[in-house]
Scaffold this active site. Structure first.
Site, PDB file in Angstrom:
ATOM      1  N   CYS A 195       0.848  -1.188   0.000  1.00  0.00           N
ATOM      2  CA  CYS A 195       0.000   0.000   0.000  1.00  0.00           C
ATOM      3  C   CYS A 195       0.883   1.239   0.000  1.00  0.00           C
ATOM      4  CB  CYS A 195      -0.940   0.099   1.194  1.00  0.00           C
ATOM      5  SG  CYS A 195      -2.082  -1.256   1.344  1.00  0.00           S
ATOM      6  N   ARG A 251       3.924  -0.444  -4.824  1.00  0.00           N
ATOM      7  CA  ARG A 251       3.622  -0.950  -3.480  1.00  0.00           C
ATOM      8  C   ARG A 251       2.305  -1.730  -3.422  1.00  0.00           C
ATOM      9  NH1 ARG A 251       6.728   1.618   0.363  1.00  0.00           N
ATOM     10  NH2 ARG A 251       5.231   1.015   1.969  1.00  0.00           N
ATOM     11  N   TRP A 270      -2.669  -2.765  -1.557  1.00  0.00           N
ATOM     12  CA  TRP A 270      -2.337  -4.184  -1.682  1.00  0.00           C
ATOM     13  C   TRP A 270      -3.187  -4.857  -0.624  1.00  0.00           C
ATOM     14  CZ3 TRP A 270      -0.150  -8.177   1.241  1.00  0.00           C
ATOM     15  CH2 TRP A 270       0.286  -9.284   0.505  1.00  0.00           C
ATOM     16  N   ASN A 280      -1.528   2.463   5.532  1.00  0.00           N
ATOM     17  CA  ASN A 280      -0.636   1.402   5.069  1.00  0.00           C
ATOM     18  C   ASN A 280      -0.203   0.624   6.299  1.00  0.00           C
ATOM     19  OD1 ASN A 280       2.881   1.447   4.222  1.00  0.00           O
ATOM     20  ND2 ASN A 280       1.446  -0.187   3.949  1.00  0.00           N
ATOM     21  N   GLY A 281      -0.464  -0.683   6.290  1.00  0.00           N
ATOM     22  CA  GLY A 281      -0.100  -1.500   7.458  1.00  0.00           C
ATOM     23  C   GLY A 281      -1.236  -2.433   7.800  1.00  0.00           C
ATOM     24  N   GLU A 285      17.387 -17.745  -7.691  1.00  0.00           N
ATOM     25  CA  GLU A 285      16.971 -16.394  -8.058  1.00  0.00           C
ATOM     26  C   GLU A 285      16.393 -16.382  -9.491  1.00  0.00           C
ATOM     27  OE1 GLU A 285      16.239 -13.765  -6.705  1.00  0.00           O
ATOM     28  OE2 GLU A 285      16.424 -12.202  -8.201  1.00  0.00           O
ATOM     29  N   LYS A 307      12.587 -15.198 -10.467  1.00  0.00           N
ATOM     30  CA  LYS A 307      12.295 -14.141 -11.450  1.00  0.00           C
ATOM     31  C   LYS A 307      11.250 -14.623 -12.444  1.00  0.00           C
ATOM     32  CE  LYS A 307      13.406 -11.449  -9.957  1.00  0.00           C
ATOM     33  NZ  LYS A 307      14.119 -11.196  -8.731  1.00  0.00           N
ATOM     34  N   GLU A 339       7.641 -15.091 -10.789  1.00  0.00           N
ATOM     35  CA  GLU A 339       6.903 -13.913 -10.323  1.00  0.00           C
ATOM     36  C   GLU A 339       6.385 -13.033 -11.454  1.00  0.00           C
ATOM     37  OE1 GLU A 339       9.147 -11.382  -7.662  1.00  0.00           O
ATOM     38  OE2 GLU A 339      10.960 -11.689  -8.809  1.00  0.00           O
ATOM     39  N   HIS A 393      17.810 -36.694  -6.555  1.00  0.00           N
ATOM     40  CA  HIS A 393      17.091 -37.203  -5.381  1.00  0.00           C
ATOM     41  C   HIS A 393      15.599 -36.903  -5.458  1.00  0.00           C
ATOM     42  CE1 HIS A 393      20.882 -38.244  -3.530  1.00  0.00           C
ATOM     43  NE2 HIS A 393      21.340 -37.033  -3.844  1.00  0.00           N
ATOM     44  N   LYS A 422       6.063  -4.369  -4.030  1.00  0.00           N
ATOM     45  CA  LYS A 422       7.514  -4.259  -3.894  1.00  0.00           C
ATOM     46  C   LYS A 422       7.962  -4.224  -2.441  1.00  0.00           C
ATOM     47  CE  LYS A 422      11.465  -3.043  -6.040  1.00  0.00           C
ATOM     48  NZ  LYS A 422      11.895  -4.359  -6.490  1.00  0.00           N
TER      49      LYS A 422
HETATM   50  C1  F6R Z   1      11.560 -10.590  -5.849  1.00  0.00           C
HETATM   51  C2  F6R Z   1      11.421  -9.569  -4.841  1.00  0.00           C
HETATM   52  C3  F6R Z   1      11.062  -9.985  -3.460  1.00  0.00           C
HETATM   53  C4  F6R Z   1      11.878  -9.172  -2.460  1.00  0.00           C
HETATM   54  C5  F6R Z   1      11.406  -9.482  -1.027  1.00  0.00           C
HETATM   55  C6  F6R Z   1      12.239  -8.765  -0.001  1.00  0.00           C
HETATM   56  O1  F6R Z   1      11.899 -10.057  -7.081  1.00  0.00           O
HETATM   57  O2  F6R Z   1      11.570  -8.409  -5.106  1.00  0.00           O
HETATM   58  O3  F6R Z   1      11.234 -11.341  -3.268  1.00  0.00           O
HETATM   59  O4  F6R Z   1      13.217  -9.486  -2.604  1.00  0.00           O
HETATM   60  O5  F6R Z   1      10.078  -9.105  -0.876  1.00  0.00           O
HETATM   61  O6  F6R Z   1      12.181  -7.388  -0.168  1.00  0.00           O
HETATM   62  P1  F6R Z   1      13.270  -6.422   0.423  1.00  0.00           P
HETATM   63  O7  F6R Z   1      14.554  -6.724  -0.237  1.00  0.00           O
HETATM   64  O8  F6R Z   1      12.767  -5.055   0.120  1.00  0.00           O
HETATM   65  O9  F6R Z   1      13.322  -6.710   1.893  1.00  0.00           O
END
Ligand code: F6R
Length: 615
Positions: free
Chosen positions: A2, A27, A75, A101-102, A488, A492, A495, A511, A610
């Site tokens: 949010c 957000r 969100w 937000n929260g 990673e 990517k 998501e 395994h 994010k």
């Molecule tokens: C994936 C991504 C998330 C963040 C995770 C932690 O692309 O962006 O998995 O890495 O939410 O966020 P931060 O780094 O802001 O604590």
């Protein structure tokens, strides 16, 4: 999660709020809304499900006049994404409008109590409970709005950044925070407020980061007032000069922020290195470490806590620090660490990694580590965010604002900082020779150019992506330093393209996951030249023998895997511990193009946000 924005002043309030919401859309984008207060004190609230553009369409024929306003992009946590669950929320008598937000954890208890007093609720949100509670207290006590906000917030458990407008009081916005970010911009006879500084960077560089348990009173024509949540005490206003520029917040000719951020990496790595590796690679100046040299010299162990992509960077941190510094390292998901009675104490170092600096689980892990006496070191991107303020020391990755929801340049920045940290600590502890250290320092300085070269694979990867756009599953395999990279790569892809992808240590595949391999299951195998190269060759053969197609990321001049794999992406050979920064780039591009081919919104993938400021 949010985003909130607010403005009071003589500019066009609606325009500032909408532009601000677009900047904060990373957000959350389940719904959006604005509350506008006219100079005569009339309060208009407009909201719409979906992205901010839906709200704009909805507002086209509405009365948008205002001298103060607040806005929100959501969100969803409590209540499905819908028009009526969208913020701002009204109090029952329509006199108050609130954005939040929260999460209010005790909202159910408060709601039941308010209902017994005759309050009627029209949404399922926790936020409506808060605005109703403020109204109820104000009417019951006959007190000022500030007193009512203070008393209500003292009854609330959970996290919040809020902004509130009161009908017939166009002269002020009231805001407050606890555990969710809130920053105020001070202009010329005007105030801005937002979840981060991006909505107002073009109007003012003067920012005030509101602290936990502070109430902010924004009144045009008066200085900013910060009040304590506990009593009447007024806090000093600490103004920070923003280092952000407007060009960092625009796409700069790229179709998406994600692609821009992938292509920015030669520059962001350079920014991350600047002033930290000097004398041609011979000296590592990481002040956060050097100022606390004793802690790193005496460390019995290091525990890294993080979430998501940052956790993957943390896993690489373990390989880097254990390898160079000979200190035992554990890596924990912050969300697990915080509830697992961690055995931690003096002599331990906890490294918290977070791009946003606001992730709720990581923040909670930091608090626990501090309480137990550990020295806490933060690695963050967003300057002035909560994590750098809650840690004892740390390093910013300095890669500039990352707006695409899928993390790319922050990941390589985090890994680079961890590499420099490991090298710096290894030098302090004497666990690396001068020659090895100098050589690695020289290589690190070359990384921005090497990454630029890797980006030259863009067209081939674009072409390759078309072949795999409709794959339903993917396996990502790697060993050693490239096991976290494989994790990673898989994250990517899933998501942003919504294709199921699993990352695995290549040798673990036999395994279990090997059962999945057939002609429909492509594998991305990360296999640059390193001490496990021969081993991974066998894993590649095992996949091939079962009819699986292989995209291999190998070092230039590779002779063996190139002959087995269906598609080969060659990257420059670098020392083993630097390979993740190089090999992660083709995987970022591959997921980007697959998602684009599928018509997905890569910058705003579904269900994600994010900055994860809720549990
Ligand atoms: C994936 C991504 C998330 C963040 C995770 C932690 O692309 O962006 O998995 O890495 O939410 O966020 P931060 O780094 O802001 O604590």
């Amino acid at each position: 999660m949010c985003g909130i924005v607010g403005y009071i002043g003589d500019r066009n309030v609606y325009d500032i709020l909408i532009k601000g919401l677009h900047r904060l859309e990373y957000r959350g984008y389940d719904s959006a809304g604005v509350a506008l207060e006219t100079p005569e004190g009339k309060l208009n609230v407009y909201k719409a499900k979906g992205k901010v553009s839906n709200l704009e369409a909805f507002c086209k024929d509405k009365d948008l006049s205002a001298s103060a306003g607040i806005a929100h992009t959501r969100w969803a946590t409590h209540g499905e994404p819908s028009d009526h669950n969208a913020h701002p929320h009204y109090s029952q008598d329509g006199r108050l409008a609130l954005v939040h937000n929260g999460t209010i954890e005790n909202y159910k208890v408060l709601k039941d109590a308010l209902m017994q007093h005759g309050c009627v609720f029209s949404t399922e949100t926790d936020t409506e409970v808060l605005v109703q509670l403020i109204e109820y207290i104000k009417l019951r006590n006959g007190c000022t709005i500030i007193e009512a906000v203070r008393e209500a917030l003292n009854q609330v458990q959970g996290a919040y950044a809020i902004a509130l407008l009161e009908k017939d009081h166009p002269e002020q916005i009231i805001a407050a925070r606890k555990s969710s970010p809130l920053v105020i911009g001070i202009g010329d006879d005007e105030f801005f407020l937002a979840s981060d500084a991006t909505p107002f960077v073009e109007y003012t560089k003067e920012a005030v980061y509101v602290k936990d348990n502070e109430i902010a009173v924004l009144r045009q024509g008066e200085p900013l007032k910060l009040l304590s949540l506990e009593g009447d005490e007024e806090h000093a206003v600490d103004v920070t000069e923003l280092q952000l520029s407007i060009s960092q917040l625009e796409k700069g000719g790229y179709p998406h922020f994600m692609l821009k951020e992938i292509f920015e990496q030669p520059d962001t790595l350079r920014d991350c290195l600047r002033g930290r590796i000097v004398d041609g690679g011979r000296r590592i100046v990481l002040t956060g470490v050097l100022d606390n040299a004793r802690k790193f010299l005496d460390a019995k162990r290091i525990v890294i806590v993080a979430c998501g992509t940052s956790w993957h960077a943390g896993l690489l941190g373990k390989y880097l620090i254990q390898g160079m510094c000979k200190i035992p390292v554990e890596v924990e998901y912050a969300s697990e660490f915080r509830y697992n009675n961690p055995v931690i104490g003096e002599g331990d170092i906890v490294i918290a990694i977070s791009q946003s600096g606001e992730t709720a689980d990581t923040l909670a892990a930091i608090q626990i580590a501090r309480e137990k006496g550990a020295f806490v070191y933060g690695i963050s991107n967003v300057v002035g965010s909560s994590i750098p303020r809650e840690t004892h020391s740390g390093t910013y990755i300095h890669v500039g604002p990352e707006i695409g929801v899928a993390s790319t340049k922050a990941f390589t920045g985090q890994v680079l900082v961890l590499t420099m940290l490991a090298l710096c600590v290894a030098n302090l502890r004497g666990t690396i020779t001068e020659e090895e250290s100098n050589e690695l320092g020289e290589w690190i300085l070359k990384l921005p150019d090497i990454v630029k070269e890797v980006l030259g694979l863009n067209d081939s990867i674009k072409h390759l992506s078309a072949i795999y756009t409709y794959a339903r599953n993917f396996l990502y395999l790697g060993r050693g330093y490239n096991y976290p990279t494989a994790l990673e790569g898989a994250l990517k892809l899933k998501e942003i393209s919504y294709i199921h992808a699993e990352g695995y240590p290549a040798a673990e595949m036999k395994h279990g996951p090997i059962a999945l391999i057939d002609a429909e299951m492509p594998s991305v195998i990360v296999a640059p030249v390193d001490h496990l190269y021969e081993k991974i060759v066998s894993n590649v053969q095992q996949v091939k023998a079962r009819g699986g197609s292989i995209i291999a990321i190998v070092s230039k001049g590779d002779k063996v895997i190139s002959k087995i794999a269906d598609h080969v992406l060659e990257v420059p050979a670098v020392p083993e511990c630097l390979t993740p920064i190089v090999t992660s780039i083709p995987m970022q591009l591959l997921s980007y193009y697959i998602a684009i081919n599928k018509g997905k919104d890569v910058d705003m993938p579904r269900n994600l946000a994010k900055s994860v400021t809720v549990e």
